[in-house]
Design a protein around this motif. Sequence first.
Motif, mmCIF file in Angstrom:
data_model
loop_
_atom_site.group_PDB
_atom_site.id
_atom_site.type_symbol
_atom_site.label_atom_id
_atom_site.label_comp_id
_atom_site.label_asym_id
_atom_site.label_seq_id
_atom_site.Cartn_x
_atom_site.Cartn_y
_atom_site.Cartn_z
ATOM 1 N N GLU A 137 0.842 -1.198 0.000
ATOM 2 C CA GLU A 137 0.000 0.000 0.000
ATOM 3 C C GLU A 137 0.882 1.256 0.000
ATOM 4 O OE1 GLU A 137 -3.164 -0.074 2.869
ATOM 5 O OE2 GLU A 137 -3.469 -2.233 2.615
ATOM 6 N N ASP A 138 1.562 1.455 -1.126
ATOM 7 C CA ASP A 138 2.497 2.578 -1.236
ATOM 8 C C ASP A 138 1.797 3.922 -1.084
ATOM 9 O OD1 ASP A 138 4.110 0.445 -1.882
ATOM 10 O OD2 ASP A 138 5.012 1.388 -3.639
ATOM 11 N N ALA A 139 0.654 4.089 -1.729
ATOM 12 C CA ALA A 139 -0.035 5.374 -1.707
ATOM 13 C C ALA A 139 -0.408 5.773 -0.278
ATOM 14 C CB ALA A 139 -1.285 5.322 -2.581
ATOM 15 N N HIS A 140 -0.776 4.789 0.510
ATOM 16 C CA HIS A 140 -1.155 5.074 1.899
ATOM 17 C C HIS A 140 0.040 5.618 2.666
ATOM 18 C CE1 HIS A 140 -3.411 4.709 5.623
ATOM 19 N NE2 HIS A 140 -2.383 4.086 6.164
ATOM 20 N N LEU A 141 1.217 5.016 2.508
ATOM 21 C CA LEU A 141 2.396 5.487 3.213
ATOM 22 C C LEU A 141 2.825 6.863 2.713
ATOM 23 C CD1 LEU A 141 4.595 5.114 5.302
ATOM 24 C CD2 LEU A 141 5.894 3.756 3.636
ATOM 25 N N TYR A 142 2.739 7.096 1.408
ATOM 26 C CA TYR A 142 3.064 8.425 0.885
ATOM 27 C C TYR A 142 2.195 9.493 1.554
ATOM 28 C CZ TYR A 142 6.101 6.849 -2.956
ATOM 29 O OH TYR A 142 7.140 6.319 -3.702
ATOM 30 N N TRP A 143 0.920 9.201 1.718
ATOM 31 C CA TRP A 143 0.018 10.183 2.328
ATOM 32 C C TRP A 143 0.370 10.420 3.797
ATOM 33 C CZ3 TRP A 143 -3.156 13.791 0.789
ATOM 34 C CH2 TRP A 143 -4.044 14.358 1.717
ATOM 35 N N ARG A 144 0.668 9.338 4.518
ATOM 36 C CA ARG A 144 1.040 9.483 5.922
ATOM 37 C C ARG A 144 2.339 10.273 6.061
ATOM 38 N NH1 ARG A 144 -3.848 8.944 7.972
ATOM 39 N NH2 ARG A 144 -4.432 6.831 8.641
ATOM 40 N N LEU A 145 3.271 10.073 5.165
ATOM 41 C CA LEU A 145 4.536 10.810 5.217
ATOM 42 C C LEU A 145 4.333 12.289 4.905
ATOM 43 C CD1 LEU A 145 6.876 8.191 3.546
ATOM 44 C CD2 LEU A 145 6.949 8.946 5.936
ATOM 45 N N LYS A 146 3.399 12.587 4.024
ATOM 46 C CA LYS A 146 3.069 13.983 3.749
ATOM 47 C C LYS A 146 2.537 14.651 5.019
ATOM 48 C CE LYS A 146 -0.193 16.748 0.948
ATOM 49 N NZ LYS A 146 0.747 17.570 0.163
ATOM 50 N N ALA A 147 1.652 13.944 5.726
ATOM 51 C CA ALA A 147 1.081 14.490 6.959
ATOM 52 C C ALA A 147 2.147 14.652 8.036
ATOM 53 C CB ALA A 147 -0.040 13.571 7.454
ATOM 54 N N LEU A 148 3.022 13.663 8.172
ATOM 55 C CA LEU A 148 4.061 13.732 9.197
ATOM 56 C C LEU A 148 5.052 14.851 8.897
ATOM 57 C CD1 LEU A 148 5.335 12.642 11.754
ATOM 58 C CD2 LEU A 148 6.518 10.909 10.355
ATOM 59 N N ALA A 149 5.411 15.009 7.625
ATOM 60 C CA ALA A 149 6.323 16.093 7.241
ATOM 61 C C ALA A 149 5.707 17.446 7.586
ATOM 62 C CB ALA A 149 6.629 16.005 5.753
ATOM 63 N N PHE A 150 4.413 17.593 7.336
ATOM 64 C CA PHE A 150 3.700 18.833 7.646
ATOM 65 C C PHE A 150 3.745 19.092 9.148
ATOM 66 C CE2 PHE A 150 -0.782 20.968 7.280
ATOM 67 C CZ PHE A 150 -0.207 22.217 7.458
ATOM 68 N N PHE A 151 3.482 18.048 9.945
ATOM 69 C CA PHE A 151 3.495 18.196 11.402
ATOM 70 C C PHE A 151 4.881 18.614 11.898
ATOM 71 C CE2 PHE A 151 4.496 16.678 15.599
ATOM 72 C CZ PHE A 151 3.423 17.097 16.356
ATOM 73 N N LEU A 152 5.917 17.889 11.503
ATOM 74 C CA LEU A 152 7.254 18.175 12.016
ATOM 75 C C LEU A 152 7.763 19.537 11.557
ATOM 76 C CD1 LEU A 152 9.027 14.700 11.754
ATOM 77 C CD2 LEU A 152 8.386 15.931 13.842
ATOM 78 N N ALA A 153 7.490 19.890 10.301
ATOM 79 C CA ALA A 153 7.911 21.204 9.818
ATOM 80 C C ALA A 153 7.222 22.311 10.619
ATOM 81 C CB ALA A 153 7.608 21.348 8.334
ATOM 82 N N THR A 154 5.939 22.119 10.913
ATOM 83 C CA THR A 154 5.213 23.109 11.708
ATOM 84 C C THR A 154 5.790 23.210 13.107
ATOM 85 O OG1 THR A 154 3.185 22.668 10.454
ATOM 86 C CG2 THR A 154 2.943 23.775 12.574
ATOM 87 N N GLN A 155 6.015 22.079 13.744
ATOM 88 C CA GLN A 155 6.609 22.079 15.085
ATOM 89 C C GLN A 155 7.964 22.770 15.085
ATOM 90 O OE1 GLN A 155 6.973 18.240 17.162
ATOM 91 N NE2 GLN A 155 8.994 18.897 17.892
ATOM 92 N N HIS A 156 8.807 22.396 14.155
ATOM 93 C CA HIS A 156 10.163 22.954 14.123
ATOM 94 C C HIS A 156 10.154 24.444 13.798
ATOM 95 C CE1 HIS A 156 11.716 18.638 13.165
ATOM 96 N NE2 HIS A 156 11.495 18.814 14.458
ATOM 97 N N ASN A 157 9.379 24.836 12.812
ATOM 98 C CA ASN A 157 9.383 26.244 12.408
ATOM 99 C C ASN A 157 8.774 27.153 13.475
ATOM 100 O OD1 ASN A 157 10.629 25.568 10.012
ATOM 101 N ND2 ASN A 157 8.733 25.485 8.836
#
Length: 336
Positions: A137-157
């Motif tokens: 289920e590649d598409a599912h992991l891609y979507w979760r990684l998009k969400a996680l990247a958004f979260f971490l970038a927001t936290q860090h910035n």
Amino acid sequence: MIGTYVGYVSGDDRLHGFLSAIIHDQLGMREPRPAFRAFRLNGSNEVYGYEEKSSRARVICKFYGPKYGWDRDRAARTASDEFESLHRLRGYDLVGSPHHVIRPLGVDPDTNGVLAVEYYEGEQFSTAIRRCTERGEDAHLYWRLKALAFFLATQHNKTANGQAVDFDTDSRYLDTLVGRLQKRNKIGQWDADELLWLRDLWAERPRMWQDQQVWLHGDATPANFLFGNGLDVAAIDLERMGRGDRMFDVGRVAGELQHAFLSATGDARRAEPFIGHFLWEYSSHFPDRGDAFASITSRAPFYMGMNLLRIARNDYVGCDYRQRLVRQAKRLLRAS
């Protein structure tokens, strides 16, 4: 609740009073005679979920007492520190949708150094990875990684403080990992010498010193993020939160992805599209995405390699796989 049912909490147990106060004072429940089912959850510490029978109110409790044994003061201090870390990070408006830091509910040093936090319904990051490695289920992991990247970038910035990172801190952490691997006879002197030599080469690169300090999750592993609907992400387990280089978190996620695919498929390269996607999505939350991506990808190999060494030190890792992890860590650390 996901976990292994182990029975009810006795009414004369101090924990029963602690849980009763939490559902009354923090969750607004008015059960006159609460009864709590207990479920053992997976975790590096003693972690249990509790569900009140009538209201179905749920609370997660993390016990530090078993981890620190006789040192009750240390257990109490660690529980209190994580309680404060959760409050601190939530203070940056990381509450609700789409970015949520789990809500701390209470601490009781006299009940086995317990920290109580809210229950968050969501898919664990590790589950999303397995859905990809085991079921394609590649598409599912891609979507979760998009969400996680958004979260971490927001936290860090949101938490950047303008002070320069101190790469010596991360160098010393790598020293510690190498020392533990060598002390436990998991690597030889030649391996240790090469790893420390590579560390010194990274320390000479100006880019490793040029970013700003941010508040780090500190343990950005697949067990510590939960996904809800859409781009919703919740962070749990801030025991190791601290100031540092954002790449400590970002590189750990990338390293965990590489470990997951290496372990599941035998091919570390299988992780590369997902790592690239995660780093590209993280970079999208900067004014110049291209510059951010270039900076992040130039520093990521050090932190990925360090994370593989962190995994390799664990006793549950077999000898053959440990050697693969160390070899892969060296490949990453040799990157220019």
